[in-house]
Design a protein around this motif. Structure first.
Motif, PDB file in Angstrom:
ATOM      1  N   ASN A 102      79.383 -37.203 -51.450  1.00  8.63           N
ATOM      2  CA  ASN A 102      78.682 -36.469 -52.590  1.00  8.63           C
ATOM      3  C   ASN A 102      79.614 -36.248 -53.675  1.00  8.63           C
ATOM      4  O   ASN A 102      80.617 -35.742 -53.717  1.00  8.63           O
ATOM      5  CB  ASN A 102      78.567 -35.058 -51.758  1.00  8.63           C
ATOM      6  CG  ASN A 102      77.799 -34.095 -52.752  1.00  8.63           C
ATOM      7  OD1 ASN A 102      77.599 -34.577 -53.831  1.00  8.63           O
ATOM      8  ND2 ASN A 102      77.659 -32.932 -52.318  1.00  8.63           N
ATOM      9  N   PRO A 103      79.324 -37.087 -54.714  1.00  8.55           N
ATOM     10  CA  PRO A 103      80.145 -37.136 -55.917  1.00  8.55           C
ATOM     11  C   PRO A 103      80.032 -35.758 -56.614  1.00  8.55           C
ATOM     12  O   PRO A 103      80.762 -35.646 -57.579  1.00  8.55           O
ATOM     13  CB  PRO A 103      79.655 -38.363 -56.605  1.00  8.55           C
ATOM     14  CG  PRO A 103      78.040 -38.349 -56.367  1.00  8.55           C
ATOM     15  CD  PRO A 103      78.100 -37.898 -54.655  1.00  8.55           C
ATOM     16  N   ASN A 104      79.235 -34.994 -56.334  1.00 11.62           N
ATOM     17  CA  ASN A 104      79.135 -33.704 -57.015  1.00 11.62           C
ATOM     18  C   ASN A 104      79.713 -32.561 -56.374  1.00 11.62           C
ATOM     19  O   ASN A 104      79.687 -31.434 -56.938  1.00 11.62           O
ATOM     20  CB  ASN A 104      77.639 -33.317 -57.305  1.00 11.62           C
ATOM     21  CG  ASN A 104      76.707 -34.286 -57.904  1.00 11.62           C
ATOM     22  OD1 ASN A 104      77.194 -34.680 -58.844  1.00 11.62           O
ATOM     23  ND2 ASN A 104      75.448 -34.717 -57.296  1.00 11.62           N
ATOM     24  N   ILE A 105      80.681 -32.702 -55.377  1.00 15.84           N
ATOM     25  CA  ILE A 105      81.404 -31.552 -54.793  1.00 15.84           C
ATOM     26  C   ILE A 105      82.502 -31.250 -56.014  1.00 15.84           C
ATOM     27  O   ILE A 105      82.915 -31.820 -56.302  1.00 15.84           O
ATOM     28  CB  ILE A 105      81.937 -31.974 -53.573  1.00 15.84           C
ATOM     29  CG1 ILE A 105      80.932 -32.184 -52.240  1.00 15.84           C
ATOM     30  CG2 ILE A 105      83.307 -31.060 -53.026  1.00 15.84           C
ATOM     31  CD1 ILE A 105      81.682 -32.480 -51.124  1.00 15.84           C
ATOM     32  N   THR A 106      82.605 -29.750 -55.959  1.00 12.19           N
ATOM     33  CA  THR A 106      83.516 -29.471 -56.954  1.00 12.19           C
ATOM     34  C   THR A 106      84.062 -27.872 -56.205  1.00 12.19           C
ATOM     35  O   THR A 106      83.915 -27.542 -55.206  1.00 12.19           O
ATOM     36  CB  THR A 106      82.932 -29.244 -58.286  1.00 12.19           C
ATOM     37  OG1 THR A 106      83.930 -28.932 -59.404  1.00 12.19           O
ATOM     38  CG2 THR A 106      81.795 -28.071 -58.085  1.00 12.19           C
ATOM     39  N   TRP A 107      84.604 -27.176 -57.384  1.00  8.43           N
ATOM     40  CA  TRP A 107      85.221 -25.987 -56.831  1.00  8.43           C
ATOM     41  C   TRP A 107      84.453 -24.848 -56.172  1.00  8.43           C
ATOM     42  O   TRP A 107      83.328 -24.761 -56.554  1.00  8.43           O
ATOM     43  CB  TRP A 107      85.987 -25.285 -58.104  1.00  8.43           C
ATOM     44  CG  TRP A 107      87.084 -26.208 -58.787  1.00  8.43           C
ATOM     45  CD1 TRP A 107      87.153 -26.997 -59.692  1.00  8.43           C
ATOM     46  CD2 TRP A 107      88.508 -26.115 -58.084  1.00  8.43           C
ATOM     47  NE1 TRP A 107      88.535 -27.361 -59.914  1.00  8.43           N
ATOM     48  CE2 TRP A 107      89.126 -26.856 -59.059  1.00  8.43           C
ATOM     49  CE3 TRP A 107      89.280 -25.196 -57.249  1.00  8.43           C
ATOM     50  CZ2 TRP A 107      90.475 -27.141 -58.912  1.00  8.43           C
ATOM     51  CZ3 TRP A 107      90.594 -25.500 -57.059  1.00  8.43           C
ATOM     52  CH2 TRP A 107      91.282 -26.399 -57.956  1.00  8.43           C
ATOM     53  N   GLU A 108      84.654 -24.250 -55.358  1.00  9.05           N
ATOM     54  CA  GLU A 108      84.022 -22.888 -55.184  1.00  9.05           C
ATOM     55  C   GLU A 108      84.689 -21.997 -56.186  1.00  9.05           C
ATOM     56  O   GLU A 108      85.905 -21.781 -56.173  1.00  9.05           O
ATOM     57  CB  GLU A 108      84.337 -22.253 -53.754  1.00  9.05           C
ATOM     58  CG  GLU A 108      83.769 -23.147 -52.715  1.00  9.05           C
ATOM     59  CD  GLU A 108      84.085 -22.620 -51.350  1.00  9.05           C
ATOM     60  OE1 GLU A 108      83.626 -23.175 -50.261  1.00  9.05           O
ATOM     61  OE2 GLU A 108      84.757 -21.252 -51.049  1.00  9.05           O
ATOM     62  N   ILE A 109      83.859 -21.094 -56.549  1.00  9.83           N
ATOM     63  CA  ILE A 109      84.197 -20.241 -57.584  1.00  9.83           C
ATOM     64  C   ILE A 109      83.892 -18.782 -57.232  1.00  9.83           C
ATOM     65  O   ILE A 109      82.810 -18.368 -56.992  1.00  9.83           O
ATOM     66  CB  ILE A 109      83.365 -20.294 -59.200  1.00  9.83           C
ATOM     67  CG1 ILE A 109      83.704 -21.608 -59.614  1.00  9.83           C
ATOM     68  CG2 ILE A 109      83.763 -19.451 -59.921  1.00  9.83           C
ATOM     69  CD1 ILE A 109      82.832 -22.213 -60.858  1.00  9.83           C
ATOM     70  N   SER A 110      85.254 -17.955 -57.196  1.00  8.05           N
ATOM     71  CA  SER A 110      85.226 -16.609 -56.928  1.00  8.05           C
ATOM     72  C   SER A 110      85.314 -15.655 -58.022  1.00  8.05           C
ATOM     73  O   SER A 110      86.332 -15.634 -59.099  1.00  8.05           O
ATOM     74  CB  SER A 110      86.273 -16.499 -55.858  1.00  8.05           C
ATOM     75  OG  SER A 110      86.260 -15.107 -55.462  1.00  8.05           O
ATOM     76  N   THR A 111      84.340 -14.920 -58.577  1.00  8.67           N
ATOM     77  CA  THR A 111      84.228 -13.783 -59.445  1.00  8.67           C
ATOM     78  C   THR A 111      84.722 -12.372 -58.876  1.00  8.67           C
ATOM     79  O   THR A 111      84.015 -11.920 -58.157  1.00  8.67           O
ATOM     80  CB  THR A 111      83.091 -13.762 -60.535  1.00  8.67           C
ATOM     81  OG1 THR A 111      82.863 -15.118 -60.708  1.00  8.67           O
ATOM     82  CG2 THR A 111      83.192 -13.053 -61.344  1.00  8.67           C
ATOM     83  N   LYS A 112      85.868 -12.030 -59.223  1.00 12.55           N
ATOM     84  CA  LYS A 112      86.409 -10.781 -58.786  1.00 12.55           C
ATOM     85  C   LYS A 112      86.126  -9.652 -59.834  1.00 12.55           C
ATOM     86  O   LYS A 112      86.732  -9.556 -60.825  1.00 12.55           O
ATOM     87  CB  LYS A 112      87.808 -10.881 -57.990  1.00 12.55           C
ATOM     88  CG  LYS A 112      87.738 -12.030 -56.975  1.00 12.55           C
ATOM     89  CD  LYS A 112      89.188 -12.459 -56.614  1.00 12.55           C
ATOM     90  CE  LYS A 112      89.222 -13.389 -55.426  1.00 12.55           C
ATOM     91  NZ  LYS A 112      90.546 -13.567 -54.993  1.00 12.55           N
ATOM     92  N   THR A 113      86.158  -8.511 -59.333  1.00  9.59           N
ATOM     93  CA  THR A 113      85.996  -7.052 -60.136  1.00  9.59           C
ATOM     94  C   THR A 113      86.764  -6.205 -59.091  1.00  9.59           C
ATOM     95  O   THR A 113      86.531  -5.920 -58.188  1.00  9.59           O
ATOM     96  CB  THR A 113      84.882  -6.654 -60.291  1.00  9.59           C
ATOM     97  OG1 THR A 113      83.973  -7.677 -61.239  1.00  9.59           O
ATOM     98  CG2 THR A 113      84.863  -5.427 -61.395  1.00  9.59           C
ATOM     99  N   ASP A 114      87.862  -5.503 -59.994  1.00 14.33           N
ATOM    100  CA  ASP A 114      88.614  -4.309 -58.984  1.00 14.33           C
ATOM    101  C   ASP A 114      88.687  -3.257 -60.142  1.00 14.33           C
ATOM    102  O   ASP A 114      89.125  -3.378 -61.309  1.00 14.33           O
ATOM    103  CB  ASP A 114      90.069  -4.925 -58.871  1.00 14.33           C
ATOM    104  CG  ASP A 114      90.882  -3.828 -58.034  1.00 14.33           C
ATOM    105  OD1 ASP A 114      90.688  -4.331 -56.800  1.00 14.33           O
ATOM    106  OD2 ASP A 114      91.334  -2.992 -58.566  1.00 14.33           O
ATOM    107  N   ILE A 115      88.634  -1.961 -59.392  1.00 12.52           N
ATOM    108  CA  ILE A 115      88.765  -0.820 -60.166  1.00 12.52           C
ATOM    109  C   ILE A 115      89.641   0.052 -59.402  1.00 12.52           C
ATOM    110  O   ILE A 115      89.331   0.285 -58.194  1.00 12.52           O
ATOM    111  CB  ILE A 115      87.284   0.125 -60.531  1.00 12.52           C
ATOM    112  CG1 ILE A 115      86.538  -0.791 -61.209  1.00 12.52           C
ATOM    113  CG2 ILE A 115      87.673   1.269 -61.169  1.00 12.52           C
ATOM    114  CD1 ILE A 115      85.098  -0.371 -61.411  1.00 12.52           C
ATOM    115  N   GLY A 116      90.840   0.547 -59.796  1.00 12.50           N
ATOM    116  CA  GLY A 116      91.880   1.225 -59.034  1.00 12.50           C
ATOM    117  C   GLY A 116      92.334   2.328 -59.731  1.00 12.50           C
ATOM    118  O   GLY A 116      92.248   2.824 -61.028  1.00 12.50           O
ATOM    119  N   VAL A 117      92.996   3.334 -58.836  1.00 10.11           N
ATOM    120  CA  VAL A 117      93.724   4.695 -59.393  1.00 10.11           C
ATOM    121  C   VAL A 117      94.843   4.665 -58.901  1.00 10.11           C
ATOM    122  O   VAL A 117      95.091   4.401 -57.526  1.00 10.11           O
ATOM    123  CB  VAL A 117      92.882   5.891 -58.920  1.00 10.11           C
ATOM    124  CG1 VAL A 117      93.516   6.858 -59.299  1.00 10.11           C
ATOM    125  CG2 VAL A 117      91.421   5.685 -59.690  1.00 10.11           C
TER     126      VAL A 117
END
Length: 451
Positions: A102-117
């Motif tokens: 599979n020549p199209n295999i690439t990165w898994e992308i993780s989009t992260k959001t964090d809110i903290g106190v």
């Protein structure tokens, strides 16, 4: 940083890796974070309050994750012997491609959001950190749920088609207090809850369209199998011939010939969702949580007084399940003649009808070795992981001995474990049920001397 109150940071990574084909190797992953130290504002700083420090922060970013094996974009060849005969009949090696590239295999992308106190109250008596996080992972590398004819000659390659969302909270807190007599007490703890959900995953219509079997919308690693109704009893063998079938009034087909002491399964439904008188894949349902826990926690109490010090470290986990069907609970499993006393002391016989495990067989019996909630156990636990007790000699005595400090101590590891799973380590599910070495209790006596 502006005016010691406002914080902002931006970053970006441009990463590449040999795992992927040229043109798919590189990805740009930005990240941003901002913070506001509210306690520096006049409406708090100018007033007497228990609040000593208060910070609100938030961050957003992307990261690239590697998955699977390297070079899946290339055709890999497998060598095997005695493939062809040439000339005088001598045999030579052959080669074959085992998996489609599979020549199209690439990165898994993780989009992260964090809110903290972050907060400190009562002049340091209480410190607190609380975070809420959300992650959306796209391009997860998964194998297609497609069956191809043998004439195709290859197994299908993985594809970046999975989507998963994960969210939860992290809490850390600590307190310390020193009494007038010199006794100091400390307590620090942490708690984490994280639960994911598969938004998009390869699965066939047979599972996707069945609410009992659907993988979509459930956590990654959710365990499926049959719902067990316990063991057949001698009372179920109404004609006393040692076999349970329609002559005894039991009209559900399971796996092979049934006997008292075998596992009985629930006929949940057939293709139309209604009971159909046989146990097959349509009767599968959720039987347990994933092996990894949704909740992890720990706390560390400690104290010191007049040279004595003691510290304890407790760790725990919850909302996890383990299929404990293995060599300890199934006789002759994997042709192994050795089994645990856990099974032999708790298996069904006519004299022990209330036993925990099915009847014994000379080899694993198909009906009793199906994946089902009969073999599932909750692996939540609380463990005293480490305990240390020490004593430091008074400074005047150390100096008289020409030493800067002298401390003797005793420590122990894995001293206590509280869990429903008594016959094996509840953390064994994270490794290999068959070969994992159990945790050992370790005691250490030591002496620290500084000159």
């Amino acid at each position: 940083i502006y005016d010691h109150k406002y914080l902002f940071e931006a970053a970006g990574r441009y990463d590449g890796h040999y795992y992927f084909a040229p043109g798919k190797r590189w990805g740009y992953f930005p990240a941003f974070s901002a913070g506001w130290v509210i306690s520096e504002e006049n409406f708090i700083a100018d007033h007497a309050t228990p609040l000593e420090y208060l910070k609100l922060r938030a961050s957003w970013g992307k990261s690239g994750n590697l998955a699977g094996a390297a070079f899946q974009y290339l055709n890999g060849y497998n060598l095997y012997g005695n493939a062809y005969a040439y000339g005088n009949g001598s045999m030579v090696q052959g080669s074959n491609i085992t998996r489609e590239a599979n020549p199209n295999i690439t990165w898994e992308i993780s989009t992260k959001t964090d809110i903290g106190v972050d907060a400190t109250l009562w002049k340091g008596l209480l410190t607190l950190e609380v975070d809420y996080f959300h992650e959306r992972r796209t391009g997860m590398l998964l194998p297609p749920a497609v069956t191809v004819p043998v004439e195709y000659g290859l197994s299908l390659s993985d594809e970046n088609q999975g989507i998963m969302e994960n969210h939860g909270i992290d809490i850390s807190a600590g307190t310390t207090h020193r009494f007038s007599n010199g006794l100091q007490l400390n307590l620090n703890g942490n708690f984490s809850y994280a639960k994911n959900k598969m938004i998009q995953v390869f699965e066939t219509a047979a599972t996707h369209d069945n609410p009992n079997r659907s993988r979509t919308g459930r956590p990654l690693g959710t365990q499926f199998g049959y719902h067990a109704l316990g063991l057949f009893s001698q009372a179920d063998d109404k004609n006393s011939d040692g076999i349970i079938n329609s002559e005894d009034g039991y009209n559900v087909t399971q796996f092979g010939v049934l006997h008292p002491g075998d596992i009985r399964y629930a006929d949940i439904g057939g293709p139309d969702g209604k009971p159909d008188g046989k146990i097959d894949s349509y009767d599968e349902t959720v039987i347990g949580n994933p092996v990894y826990p949704f909740i992890t926690y720990g706390f560390t109490p400690s104290a010191s007084w007049k040279g004595f010090d003691v510290s304890l470290f407790f760790q725990g986990a919850a909302l996890a399940s383990l299929n404990f069907r293995g060599f300890q609970t199934v006789p002759f499993n994997n042709n192994n003649s050795n089994s645990s006393y856990e099974y032999y002391n708790n298996h069904w016989t006519p004299n022990t009808p209330d036993a925990k495990y099915p009847r014994a067989n000379q080899s694993p019996y198909a009906n009793n070795t199906q994946n089902s909630d009969f073999w599932m156990m909750k692996t939540g636990y609380l463990r005293l992981k480490t305990a240390v007790l020490g004593y430091t000699l008074p400074a005047r005595i150390s100096k008289a001995m020409k030493m800067q400090s002298v401390r003797c101590y005793v420590s122990g590891q894995n001293l206590l474990t509280f869990s429903k799973m008594k016959f094996m380590d509840p953390e064994v599910g994270y490794t290999d049920l068959e070969t994992a070495y159990p945790n050992q209790k370790v005691f250490v006596f030591g002496l620290n001397v500084n000159f």
